[in-house]
Write an enzyme that holds these catalytic residues in place. Structure first.
Site, PDB file in Angstrom:
ATOM      1  N   PRO A 108       0.206  -1.085   0.563  1.00 13.89           N
ATOM      2  CA  PRO A 108       0.069   0.029  -0.069  1.00 13.89           C
ATOM      3  C   PRO A 108       1.058   1.509  -0.319  1.00 13.89           C
ATOM      4  CG  PRO A 108       0.365  -1.253   2.372  1.00 13.89           C
ATOM      5  CD  PRO A 108       0.735  -2.246   1.552  1.00 13.89           C
ATOM      6  N   GLY A 110       2.539   4.302   1.482  1.00 18.42           N
ATOM      7  CA  GLY A 110       2.983   4.743   2.105  1.00 18.42           C
ATOM      8  C   GLY A 110       3.030   3.776   3.413  1.00 18.42           C
ATOM      9  N   CYS A 111       3.375   2.824   2.318  1.00 20.04           N
ATOM     10  CA  CYS A 111       3.595   1.654   3.616  1.00 20.04           C
ATOM     11  C   CYS A 111       5.235   1.719   4.198  1.00 20.04           C
ATOM     12  CB  CYS A 111       3.947   0.804   2.989  1.00 20.04           C
ATOM     13  SG  CYS A 111       4.441  -1.224   3.480  1.00 20.04           S
ATOM     14  N   GLY A 112       5.273   1.511   5.701  1.00 22.20           N
ATOM     15  CA  GLY A 112       6.279   1.559   6.585  1.00 22.20           C
ATOM     16  C   GLY A 112       7.459   0.350   5.890  1.00 22.20           C
ATOM     17  N   CYS A 114       8.292  -0.961   3.433  1.00 19.82           N
ATOM     18  CA  CYS A 114       8.668  -0.822   1.867  1.00 19.82           C
ATOM     19  C   CYS A 114      10.069  -0.289   2.037  1.00 19.82           C
ATOM     20  CB  CYS A 114       7.485  -0.317   1.125  1.00 19.82           C
ATOM     21  SG  CYS A 114       6.444  -0.966   0.500  1.00 19.82           S
TER      22      CYS A 114
END
Length: 275
Positions: A108, A110-112, A114
């Protein structure tokens, strides 16, 4: 899409002579090249539009999309006005693995995690070349750079591209590729060696650029025990070469050079041998 360099008019200023004169410079092409697997674009690289099949194969190997050349069942080039789309068809197992990899990497917005996954991918461990018996002499190092210089027709025309070559003692530079991007040149070399069935453990990679971690990672994929460069390495490249068992030789200037890692493979004298 032409791979030939372009002639471009320039205004030349020579301070000692004074005034301005008209001249022509030869400049290399730089083209977007898309690598598409199963009809889906995986990456777009800005590159010199030459030796594209070598580039596609080498990129696929260096990115871990395939393990060997036989994992590709078909390749086709589609020319477009603004670039090239290289269509690659994988065999069943590799196609399924790439599909699973894409699902894993998709996250998704804004995935922290990633960013963490991207850092891990960039710093992934390299395979060790092991105790390969290749030994080179100081003469081999100097000769490898000199011979690569003679295998750079595009650079000789333009002065604007990098080269990567593969040096085998007693045979010289057995393969060389050029590109505006240093990573691209090395990927093209990886593909050329794979297509020719040349054993990476039999020689050394020689590059005309500085040495970053990616250049060491790609050398490890080839399986070459020695990486020779005309420019300097980064600290991370040195640590990576040390861990991978690669002898890193850099700043080759005439008959002088520095050995940063695994110095035992480089010997004084004029004659090379394999232990």
């Amino acid at each position: 899409m032409t791979a030939r360099p372009t002639r471009h008019p320039v205004s030349r200023i020579a301070r000692r002579k004074g005034g301005t004169t008209s001249a022509v410079r030869i400049v290399p092409e730089e083209t977007p090249i898309a690598f598409s697997y199963g009809g889906t674009t995986h990456a777009v690289m800005m590159a010199t539009p030459a030796d594209i099949e070598d580039f596609a194969l080498g990129f696929s190997l260096s990115e871990g999309i395939i393990e060997n050349a036989s994992d590709i069942s078909e390749m086709a080039v589609e020319d477009h006005d603004q670039g090239i789309d290289f269509q690659i068809t994988l065999v069943g197992d590799r196609r399924d693995a790439l599909t699973a990899r894409r699902r894993h990497m998709a996250g998704p917005v804004g995935c922290g995690l990633c960013g963490i996954e991207s850092i891990d991918e960039a710093l992934k461990p390299v395979a060790s070349v092991g105790s390969v018996g290749l030994r080179l002499t100081a003469g081999d190092i100097v000769q490898s750079v000199r011979l690569l210089s003679a295998r750079q027709p595009l650079h000789n025309e333009t002065g604007a591209v990098h080269a990567a070559g593969f040096y085998v003692p007693g045979k010289g530079i057995v393969a060389a590729r050029e590109d505006v991007g240093r990573h691209n040149a090395l990927d093209k070399l990886i593909g050329a060696l794979a297509r020719a069935g040349i054993d990476g453990a039999s020689g050394a990679v020689v590059v005309t650029s500085r040495v970053s971690i990616e250049m060491v990672q790609k050398t490890a994929i080839i399986g070459a025990p020695v990486l020779i460069a005309v420019s300097a390495p980064t600290a991370l490249a040195i640590r990576t070469a040390e861990a991978a068992g690669i002898s890193l030789v850099a700043l080759v200037r005439g008959d002088e050079f520095d050995i940063y890692t695994h110095t035992d493979r480089i010997q004084a004298g004029a004659n090379a041998h394999v232990a």
